[in-house]
Each structure stands twice: as structure tokens, then as C-alpha cells.
Design an enzyme around this catalytic site. Structure first.
Site, PDB file in Angstrom:
ATOM      1  N   ASP A 243       7.152 -35.323  -1.012  1.00  0.00           N
ATOM      2  CA  ASP A 243       5.771 -35.805  -1.172  1.00  0.00           C
ATOM      3  C   ASP A 243       5.564 -36.795   0.162  1.00  0.00           C
ATOM      4  O   ASP A 243       6.768 -37.646   0.374  1.00  0.00           O
ATOM      5  CB  ASP A 243       5.862 -37.066  -3.157  1.00  0.00           C
ATOM      6  CG  ASP A 243       4.749 -36.546  -3.004  1.00  0.00           C
ATOM      7  OD1 ASP A 243       3.356 -36.669  -2.777  1.00  0.00           O
ATOM      8  OD2 ASP A 243       4.235 -37.921  -4.217  1.00  0.00           O
TER       9      ASP A 243
ATOM     10  N   THR B 272       5.703 -41.919 -11.499  1.00  0.00           N
ATOM     11  CA  THR B 272       6.384 -43.701 -11.703  1.00  0.00           C
ATOM     12  C   THR B 272       6.918 -43.667 -13.416  1.00  0.00           C
ATOM     13  O   THR B 272       7.465 -44.014 -14.208  1.00  0.00           O
ATOM     14  CB  THR B 272       5.107 -44.398 -11.859  1.00  0.00           C
ATOM     15  OG1 THR B 272       4.649 -45.243 -10.581  1.00  0.00           O
ATOM     16  CG2 THR B 272       5.158 -46.342 -12.186  1.00  0.00           C
TER      17      THR B 272
END
Length: 288
Positions: free
Chosen positions: A82, A233
Site C-alpha cells: 500500500d 485504521t
């Protein structure tokens, strides 16, 4: 089965109007949790790692663990790097066995972004793996990349079409109003922009900042053309909170298995919910 490129996974998802959940993992237990979720949900899966996690664990360790998981699994699994702006890190991950990488040159001017992305696509095409790129800037914090919300620029549909045509990139993450991290207020997603971009580009689109977007907005974004949803997150918080709960109940606990097992269970449950939300649960059969 072995790790697969995410290209065919995302093309199929795009054609069938669902999205594949892409989950950032930072430990072996997190990786195992999302794989177990995918097996139970019979969902294709994209495992992701950030540059920080690659530097922390090593790309070969991550790729080896993901390869073991893929070899044991009955569902297709891809391994994705990522948000990376460092060509050397990208190449180290490709050599280690990653099947998808993201080159993030979105902070650079358009022509420079094109040139950098072309270079990565050329390297990835030689080994048949996916390349994702970003156009515009997604606000918030991703690893050590910080974009102030005021500086987050939404992607222009015409530029998206030109970018995909010139670079040959396999998937595109356009900035459409989402943000990395947990939203402080309501997300301000430009759904019309998603549709306009999807209408003019020939590759699957990626929804960044998937943590905390309301379910109805996720479903709408997917229906308009988002074929991959990144979640990071939210999973970290769920995993960490489960560990904290163990220590709150037993501060003297010193057996990692006693706090990692409930953390894995909590993460697995959350990942399965995201797979249902994205519409990829039950879609592993599309790839058999």
C-alpha cells in the site's frame, strides 16, 4: 492455491458491481484473522501492508506468511503493498513475492506522476502483477504520508482517463473526498465524481480511506464503480482494543496467546462484516 495477482480479481469485481476488501495487516495474527474471515465468508481477499510494516517485518517475512496462507486457502488471495513512493521498496516487495503494488506519486505534478508510474508498470508487467496508482490527494495520514484536508485535491475525470491511457496502470485510486484514518465528522464523498471517473476509465477503481465510512455510502460508492475498498485504521483499533480488554481484566497476563486469540477473533468478525458490506462475501466461486 498460490498468491494471485489482484488484476483479475478486481476486473471481475468491477464487472459484477462488488468490491473486494483490502485489509492492512501488521502482525501474523492480523494476517491470519483476515484470511480466516475470507475462508468463512468465501470471499476473495487482498492482504495489504504499508511501507512502515514492510520495513518493520521485512517483505520476505510478510510474503512468506501470505504465501503459506494462500497455499492453505480455498479462496483467491493477493498480497498488496500500500502507498509506496520509493521505487526501491516496490522492487524489494516484487522480488519477495508480492502480487500487487501501489506507486503513490500523487504528491508530484501530473507529468511526473505519469513518468514514475510508467516505470513501475513496466517492472510489474514483466512478472505479471498489479499496479495501483493514485490521482489527486486523499487527505489524512497513511504511514508517514500526511495530506492536510485543505490540500486534498479531488481527481479530475479527464486527467484520470489520460493517466490510465498513458501509464497502462491496472487499478486507479482517485481522490473523491475520502480520508485516511477515522473521520472526525461525516465523510464528504463526491459520488458524482466517482461515476464520472468510472465512465471514462477502463480499469477498476479503488476506494481509499474505508475506515468509518457509513454503510450506505460504501454501498453507493461500490455501485458507482469502486471495486476495491481499503480498510486499515478501523482494524488496528479493533485489534488493539481487544488486547487492552484482556489486560484491563488481567493486568498480570504474560502469555501472548491469551491476548492475541481474542484480538484475532475480534478482527475476524470485523473483516467478515466488511466483506458482507462490499458484496464480496460468497464471490470466491467467481474464480474457480
Amino acid at each position: 492455491m498460490a498468491l494471485v495477482s489482484s488484476t483479475s480479481l478486481l476486473q471481475t469485481a468491477s464487472q459484477n458491481k462488488y468490491a473486494i476488501g483490502a485489509f492492512n495487516v501488521h502482525t501474523l495474527e492480523m494476517l491470519q484473522a483476515v484470511v480466516e474471515a475470507a475462508e468463512e465468508a468465501q470471499s476473495p481477499l487482498i492482504i495489504q501492508s504499508t511501507v512502515g510494516t514492510v520495513k518493520h517485518l521485512g517483505p520476505d517475512y510478510i510474503a512468506a506468511a501470505a504465501t503459506v496462507a494462500a497455499n492453505r486457502a480455498s479462496v483467491p488471495i493477493a498480497l498488496h503493498l500500500d502507498h509506496c513512493s520509493d521505487f526501491a521498496v516496490i522492487m524489494s516487495c516484487i522480488r519477495a513475492g508480492y502480487t500487487s503494488v501501489m506507486i503513490d506519486a500523487s504528491h508530484s505534478p501530473f507529468e511526473e506522476n505519469v513518468a514514475i508510474t510508467q516505470k513501475v508498470v513496466e517492472a510489474a508487467n514483466a512478472v505479471g502483477i498489479n499496479v495501483e496508482a493514485e490521482l489527486g490527494k486523499v487527505g489524512g495520514v497513511e504511514d508517514d504520508i500526511v495530506v492536510d484536508e485543505r490540500d486534498a485535491l479531488l481527481a479530475d475525470p479527464a486527467e484520470c482517463a489520460e493517466f490510465v491511457e498513458r501509464t497502462g496502470v491496472h487499478t486507479l485510486a482517485p481522490a473523491i473526498g475520502t480520508a485516511h484514518g477515522i473521520y472526525k465528522g461525516d465523510p464528504n464523498i463526491d459520488f458524482d465524481r466517482i461515476k464520472r471517473i468510472a465512465d471514462v476509465v477502463s480499469v477498476p477503481l479503488v476506494l481509499h480511506g474505508g475506515s468509518g465510512i457509513p454503510d450506505d455510502q460504501v454501498k453507493l460508492a461500490v455501485s458507482l464503480g469502486m471495486a476495491k475498498m481499503n480498510v486499515a485504521t478501523e482494524l488496528r483499533i479493533i485489534f488493539s482494543d481487544a488486547i487492552k480488554a484482556v489486560f484491563a481484566a488481567n493486568p498480570e497476563e504474560n502469555d501472548p496467546r491469551k491476548y492475541m486469540v481474542p484480538a484475532k477473533q475480534a478482527l475476524k468478525k470485523a473483516a467478515m462484516a466488511k466483506m458482507q458490506l462490499c458484496g464480496c462475501a460468497g464471490r470466491a466461486s467467481d474464480f474457480r
